[in-house]
Design a protein around this motif. Structure first.
Motif, PDB file in Angstrom:
ATOM      1  N   ASN A 167      33.736 -11.397  57.420  1.00  0.00           N
ATOM      2  CA  ASN A 167      35.487 -11.933  57.798  1.00  0.00           C
ATOM      3  C   ASN A 167      36.024 -11.156  57.291  1.00  0.00           C
ATOM      4  OD1 ASN A 167      33.989 -12.014  60.713  1.00  0.00           O
ATOM      5  ND2 ASN A 167      32.945 -14.394  60.443  1.00  0.00           N
TER       6      ASN A 167
ATOM      7  N   VAL B  66      25.282 -10.305  64.133  1.00  0.00           N
ATOM      8  CA  VAL B  66      24.552 -11.867  62.548  1.00  0.00           C
ATOM      9  C   VAL B  66      23.788 -12.024  61.964  1.00  0.00           C
ATOM     10  CG1 VAL B  66      24.196 -14.039  63.579  1.00  0.00           C
ATOM     11  CG2 VAL B  66      24.712 -12.685  65.789  1.00  0.00           C
ATOM     12  N   GLN B  67      24.372 -12.633  60.879  1.00  0.00           N
ATOM     13  CA  GLN B  67      22.970 -12.613  59.739  1.00  0.00           C
ATOM     14  C   GLN B  67      22.310 -13.286  59.775  1.00  0.00           C
ATOM     15  OE1 GLN B  67      26.073 -13.022  56.352  1.00  0.00           O
ATOM     16  NE2 GLN B  67      26.326 -10.827  55.755  1.00  0.00           N
TER      17      GLN B  67
ATOM     18  N   ARG C 192      24.776 -16.534  60.839  1.00  0.00           N
ATOM     19  CA  ARG C 192      26.911 -16.286  60.982  1.00  0.00           C
ATOM     20  C   ARG C 192      27.062 -15.173  61.891  1.00  0.00           C
ATOM     21  NH1 ARG C 192      28.296 -20.196  57.783  1.00  0.00           N
ATOM     22  NH2 ARG C 192      26.501 -21.600  56.977  1.00  0.00           N
ATOM     23  N   SER C 193      27.781 -14.946  62.473  1.00  0.00           N
ATOM     24  CA  SER C 193      28.375 -13.605  63.202  1.00  0.00           C
ATOM     25  C   SER C 193      29.357 -13.432  62.629  1.00  0.00           C
ATOM     26  CB  SER C 193      28.389 -14.365  64.801  1.00  0.00           C
ATOM     27  OG  SER C 193      29.462 -13.184  65.460  1.00  0.00           O
TER      28      SER C 193
ATOM     29  N   ASP D 112      33.608 -12.068  63.239  1.00  0.00           N
ATOM     30  CA  ASP D 112      34.205 -12.543  64.508  1.00  0.00           C
ATOM     31  C   ASP D 112      34.432 -11.608  65.027  1.00  0.00           C
ATOM     32  OD1 ASP D 112      35.973 -11.824  62.965  1.00  0.00           O
ATOM     33  OD2 ASP D 112      36.191 -14.007  61.705  1.00  0.00           O
TER      34      ASP D 112
ATOM     35  N   GLU E 290      26.743 -28.741  61.722  1.00  0.00           N
ATOM     36  CA  GLU E 290      27.151 -27.409  62.665  1.00  0.00           C
ATOM     37  C   GLU E 290      26.109 -26.628  63.808  1.00  0.00           C
ATOM     38  OE1 GLU E 290      30.642 -23.201  63.373  1.00  0.00           O
ATOM     39  OE2 GLU E 290      29.022 -23.573  60.971  1.00  0.00           O
TER      40      GLU E 290
ATOM     41  N   ARG F  47      25.134 -23.003  65.826  1.00  0.00           N
ATOM     42  CA  ARG F  47      26.083 -21.781  66.182  1.00  0.00           C
ATOM     43  C   ARG F  47      24.708 -20.339  66.880  1.00  0.00           C
ATOM     44  NH1 ARG F  47      27.002 -22.105  60.363  1.00  0.00           N
ATOM     45  NH2 ARG F  47      24.928 -21.981  59.652  1.00  0.00           N
TER      46      ARG F  47
ATOM     47  N   GLU G 169      23.152 -25.791  61.224  1.00  0.00           N
ATOM     48  CA  GLU G 169      23.565 -25.492  59.827  1.00  0.00           C
ATOM     49  C   GLU G 169      23.375 -27.044  59.116  1.00  0.00           C
ATOM     50  OE1 GLU G 169      26.459 -24.863  56.392  1.00  0.00           O
ATOM     51  OE2 GLU G 169      26.873 -24.302  58.178  1.00  0.00           O
TER      52      GLU G 169
END
Length: 385
Positions: free
Chosen positions: A155, A176-177, A183-184, A186, A315, A317, A326
């Motif tokens: 990102n 998405v990792q 983690r995406s 955006d 978080e 996700r 997370e």
């Protein structure tokens, strides 16, 4: 004493049987399997359509060679091409092999060597796909990596732009990792990435090994971000547990992969193709995908409600049915406790719980998983221990 190389940090668990979302160990204990072979069993264990297709094919023909015309390949390739941004398909046996094919195709088509991938990405463990992986822990001990890969920040379009040179062939990403913490990308980054590729005439490679074949509620994860990749790689959910992978590429790349340029002894064998066609027929149904997307939203809501009071959670996700929780602390103890309570989940790095339920999961099973996680993550680490 085991005669296996100790390449895996194995759990104290041995599976005896499984059906749908339920796995039974050798002691008879049942688990809600939200690992699914690491995003492999998208249709759950022993899905009747897949089992039936495999058994019928096993009684007819197992293997010939890619010197032969293989009807199942043509059928599966046609579906993958029609339902993606690509036009042609190469079949192999795994996600790593699909990514190797993508790297080779990008280099051969462009005549250039440099490929930009992202930090914390994961693309496989062969020398090529390992070099594409932006994690130093994957590289350690294996000598010099292929020197043609550099790693930009997720990102951060400027970090990508700074690495483009006259020798750059492609940019390779996961939307998405999965291994990198769920983690995406955006939408802003996706749009800018598309513009950069067009401006510099770079190929865009999207690794959909973990996010493809319905996992995110779309056929492919890139659809959420309005991308049109030149090359797409898939595996995992494509075979629902049967070893298979595929690389999908656009029309303009066809000339680079002519006879003798690449190959696979077992890639696209009749057994694999029977399974793939059964999977695609089931997953690529609009109503099925809509249900996956809806389940993903409901699960996110269940988790938010169950974990909102947890001081351990930083978080949550998710995209469709790939979710990462997370935490402010290492999650190994949480994962062990969840397993003791009958829920199988896995890590995505030291501080993230990764959750990958089968796409056929019921709302009741999602609620059950959220309740177990509330018991586990809702407490302090001291309580968990």
């Amino acid at each position: 004493m085991s005669s296996l190389f100790p390449t895996y940090q194995r759990w104290e668990l041995s599976a005896k049987s499984a059906k749908g979302c339920t796995l039974v160990d050798t002691n008879g204990k049942e688990y809600l399997d939200f690992v699914g072979g690491i995003a492999v069993c998208n249709l759950g264990h022993c899905h009747p359509n897949v089992v039936d297709a495999l058994v019928k094919q096993a009684e007819t023909l197992w293997h010939v060679s890619n010197l032969f015309q293989i009807e199942g390949q043509e059928k599966a390739a046609s579906v993958l091409a029609e339902q993606s941004s690509g036009d042609y398909v190469f079949f192999c046996n795994s996600g790593t092999e699909a990514n190797e094919a993508a790297i080779k195709l990008a280099r051969k088509h462009t005549g250039k060597n440099h490929i930009i991938s992202l930090a914390n990405s994961f693309h496989g463990r062969t020398l090529g796909s390992m070099a594409a992986t932006g994690q130093s822990k994957i590289h350690e001990g294996f000598g010099t990596m292929l020197p043609s890969f550099t790693y930009a920040k997720l990102n951060d379009i400027q970090s990508v732009q700074e690495q483009i040179s006259s020798e750059t062939a492609a940019i390779m990403i996961e939307v998405v990792q999965g291994e990198g913490g769920v983690r995406s990308i955006d939408q802003t980054f996706a749009t800018q990435l598309k513009e950069l590729c067009e401006e510099h005439e770079l190929l865009l490679i999207v690794d959909e090994v973990q996010t493809g074949i319905g996992r995110t509620g779309k056929r492919f994860g890139y659809e959420h971000f309005h991308l049109s990749p030149d090359i797409i790689t898939v595996a995992k959910g494509l075979g629902n547990g049967f070893p298979v992978g595929a690389m999908i590429g656009k029309e303009h790349l066809k000339a680079a992969f002519q006879p003798g340029s690449h190959g696979s002894t077992f890639g696209g064998n009749p057994l694999a193709m029977a399974v793939v066609n059964a999977v695609l027929e089931t997953v690529f149904d609009e109503s099925f995908l809509a249900q996956v997307e809806e389940k993903g939203k409901k699960f996110q809501g269940y988790l938010q409600e169950a974990l909102q009071q947890s001081a351990a959670v930083k978080e949550i996700r998710s995209l469709g049915l790939i979710t990462g929780i997370e935490c402010h602390e290492p999650v190994a103890a949480f994962i062990t406790k969840a397993r003791e309570l009958g829920l199988l989940v896995l890590p995505a790095g030291p501080n993230v719980i990764r959750i990958l339920p089968p796409l056929v999961v019921t709302e009741e099973e999602l609620q059950q998983a959220a309740n177990i996680l509330a018991q586990v993550v809702g407490h302090t680490t001291a309580t968990v221990h």
